[in-house]
Design a protein around this motif. Sequence first.
Motif, PDB file in Angstrom:
ATOM      1  N   VAL A  87       0.839  -1.202   0.000  1.00  0.00           N
ATOM      2  CA  VAL A  87       0.000   0.000   0.000  1.00  0.00           C
ATOM      3  C   VAL A  87       0.873   1.251   0.000  1.00  0.00           C
ATOM      4  N   LEU A  88       1.927   1.263   0.801  1.00  0.00           N
ATOM      5  CA  LEU A  88       2.817   2.421   0.859  1.00  0.00           C
ATOM      6  C   LEU A  88       3.547   2.630  -0.465  1.00  0.00           C
ATOM      7  N   ASP A  89       3.925   1.552  -1.139  1.00  0.00           N
ATOM      8  CA  ASP A  89       4.543   1.670  -2.472  1.00  0.00           C
ATOM      9  C   ASP A  89       3.596   2.370  -3.444  1.00  0.00           C
ATOM     10  N   ARG A  90       2.341   1.916  -3.459  1.00  0.00           N
ATOM     11  CA  ARG A  90       1.347   2.541  -4.347  1.00  0.00           C
ATOM     12  C   ARG A  90       1.109   3.995  -3.949  1.00  0.00           C
ATOM     13  N   LEU A  91       1.015   4.244  -2.651  1.00  0.00           N
ATOM     14  CA  LEU A  91       0.793   5.603  -2.166  1.00  0.00           C
ATOM     15  C   LEU A  91       1.946   6.518  -2.549  1.00  0.00           C
ATOM     16  N   HIS A 104      -2.486  19.399  -2.910  1.00  0.00           N
ATOM     17  CA  HIS A 104      -2.061  20.802  -2.885  1.00  0.00           C
ATOM     18  C   HIS A 104      -3.243  21.761  -2.831  1.00  0.00           C
ATOM     19  N   GLU A 105      -4.419  21.294  -3.185  1.00  0.00           N
ATOM     20  CA  GLU A 105      -5.607  22.136  -3.085  1.00  0.00           C
ATOM     21  C   GLU A 105      -6.027  22.321  -1.627  1.00  0.00           C
ATOM     22  N   HIS A 106      -5.568  21.428  -0.745  1.00  0.00           N
ATOM     23  CA  HIS A 106      -6.008  21.445   0.646  1.00  0.00           C
ATOM     24  C   HIS A 106      -4.870  21.615   1.656  1.00  0.00           C
ATOM     25  N   LEU A 107      -3.661  21.293   1.233  1.00  0.00           N
ATOM     26  CA  LEU A 107      -2.496  21.349   2.118  1.00  0.00           C
ATOM     27  C   LEU A 107      -1.436  22.248   1.503  1.00  0.00           C
ATOM     28  N   THR A 108      -0.517  22.715   2.328  1.00  0.00           N
ATOM     29  CA  THR A 108       0.596  23.502   1.800  1.00  0.00           C
ATOM     30  C   THR A 108       1.578  22.578   1.087  1.00  0.00           C
ATOM     31  N   ARG A 109       2.422  23.153   0.275  1.00  0.00           N
ATOM     32  CA  ARG A 109       3.440  22.346  -0.418  1.00  0.00           C
ATOM     33  C   ARG A 109       4.342  21.637   0.596  1.00  0.00           C
ATOM     34  N   THR A 110       4.663  22.320   1.679  1.00  0.00           N
ATOM     35  CA  THR A 110       5.504  21.712   2.720  1.00  0.00           C
ATOM     36  C   THR A 110       4.796  20.511   3.348  1.00  0.00           C
ATOM     37  N   GLU A 111       3.505  20.635   3.629  1.00  0.00           N
ATOM     38  CA  GLU A 111       2.763  19.528   4.225  1.00  0.00           C
ATOM     39  C   GLU A 111       2.702  18.324   3.280  1.00  0.00           C
ATOM     40  N   VAL A 112       2.551  18.570   2.000  1.00  0.00           N
ATOM     41  CA  VAL A 112       2.538  17.470   1.029  1.00  0.00           C
ATOM     42  C   VAL A 112       3.921  16.836   0.952  1.00  0.00           C
ATOM     43  N   ARG A 113       4.972  17.656   0.904  1.00  0.00           N
ATOM     44  CA  ARG A 113       6.342  17.119   0.871  1.00  0.00           C
ATOM     45  C   ARG A 113       6.641  16.280   2.106  1.00  0.00           C
ATOM     46  N   ARG A 114       6.229  16.750   3.267  1.00  0.00           N
ATOM     47  CA  ARG A 114       6.475  15.997   4.503  1.00  0.00           C
ATOM     48  C   ARG A 114       5.690  14.685   4.517  1.00  0.00           C
ATOM     49  N   THR A 115       4.494  14.691   3.937  1.00  0.00           N
ATOM     50  CA  THR A 115       3.728  13.447   3.824  1.00  0.00           C
ATOM     51  C   THR A 115       4.476  12.474   2.916  1.00  0.00           C
ATOM     52  N   GLN A 116       4.978  12.962   1.800  1.00  0.00           N
ATOM     53  CA  GLN A 116       5.783  12.125   0.903  1.00  0.00           C
ATOM     54  C   GLN A 116       7.005  11.582   1.635  1.00  0.00           C
ATOM     55  N   GLN A 117       7.625  12.421   2.455  1.00  0.00           N
ATOM     56  CA  GLN A 117       8.813  12.003   3.203  1.00  0.00           C
ATOM     57  C   GLN A 117       8.474  10.946   4.240  1.00  0.00           C
ATOM     58  N   ARG A 118       7.335  11.088   4.909  1.00  0.00           N
ATOM     59  CA  ARG A 118       6.941  10.083   5.907  1.00  0.00           C
ATOM     60  C   ARG A 118       6.726   8.724   5.247  1.00  0.00           C
ATOM     61  N   VAL A 119       6.101   8.724   4.064  1.00  0.00           N
ATOM     62  CA  VAL A 119       5.904   7.467   3.343  1.00  0.00           C
ATOM     63  C   VAL A 119       7.264   6.880   2.959  1.00  0.00           C
ATOM     64  N   ALA A 120       8.152   7.701   2.441  1.00  0.00           N
ATOM     65  CA  ALA A 120       9.486   7.225   2.062  1.00  0.00           C
ATOM     66  C   ALA A 120      10.237   6.689   3.282  1.00  0.00           C
ATOM     67  N   ASP A 121      10.122   7.362   4.407  1.00  0.00           N
ATOM     68  CA  ASP A 121      10.804   6.910   5.624  1.00  0.00           C
ATOM     69  C   ASP A 121      10.261   5.560   6.092  1.00  0.00           C
ATOM     70  N   LEU A 122       8.935   5.394   6.029  1.00  0.00           N
ATOM     71  CA  LEU A 122       8.344   4.107   6.410  1.00  0.00           C
ATOM     72  C   LEU A 122       8.848   2.989   5.501  1.00  0.00           C
ATOM     73  N   LEU A 123       8.898   3.261   4.209  1.00  0.00           N
ATOM     74  CA  LEU A 123       9.372   2.244   3.264  1.00  0.00           C
ATOM     75  C   LEU A 123      10.861   1.952   3.466  1.00  0.00           C
ATOM     76  N   ARG A 124      11.636   2.985   3.721  1.00  0.00           N
ATOM     77  CA  ARG A 124      13.081   2.800   3.915  1.00  0.00           C
ATOM     78  C   ARG A 124      13.369   1.981   5.175  1.00  0.00           C
ATOM     79  N   SER A 125      12.669   2.304   6.263  1.00  0.00           N
ATOM     80  CA  SER A 125      12.910   1.586   7.512  1.00  0.00           C
ATOM     81  C   SER A 125      12.245   0.216   7.505  1.00  0.00           C
TER      82      SER A 125
END
Length: 143
Positions: A87-91, A104-125
């Motif tokens: 699921v995280l890979d697809r996300l 981006h219509e609902h969140l700031t660019r930083t919030e979207v980037r941090r969400t992307q980073q959290r997914v990447a961190d979960l997959l990496r760990s």
Amino acid sequence: MVQLWQHIDPTVEMTTFVRRDIPELRRMAVFDAVVNNADRKGGHMIPVAGGHVYGVDHGICFSADPKLRTLLWRWAGQPLTDEAVEVLDRLQDQLRGDLGEQLHEHLTRTEVRRTQQRVADLLRSGRHPEPSGDWPALPWPPF
């Protein structure tokens, strides 16, 4: 806003329920890690007859700062399930594409980037996150 009322299963004792090792709660723990949920209380989980669990009240999510605060620490440090990794890979792909643009219509660019980073961190760990110690790990009140 539209709401559909769900009746909690009256046979469920919430103080023990939130500590159970069931797939529905484990999935919710991964979801909370992705959205950086800072308020997963016992009352924000609605187990209904038949075994489904609804997660509600996601008003404190997507902060750019790490603020994960939840009752669902049972799997902290444990490997993610194969299902969660899939699921995280697809996300991750979706967040780089249409979903990221829609957010981006609902969140700031930083919030979207941090969400992307959290997914990447979960997959990496490959593991459920652990409390950082920089932020209270449990919401108050917990129920």
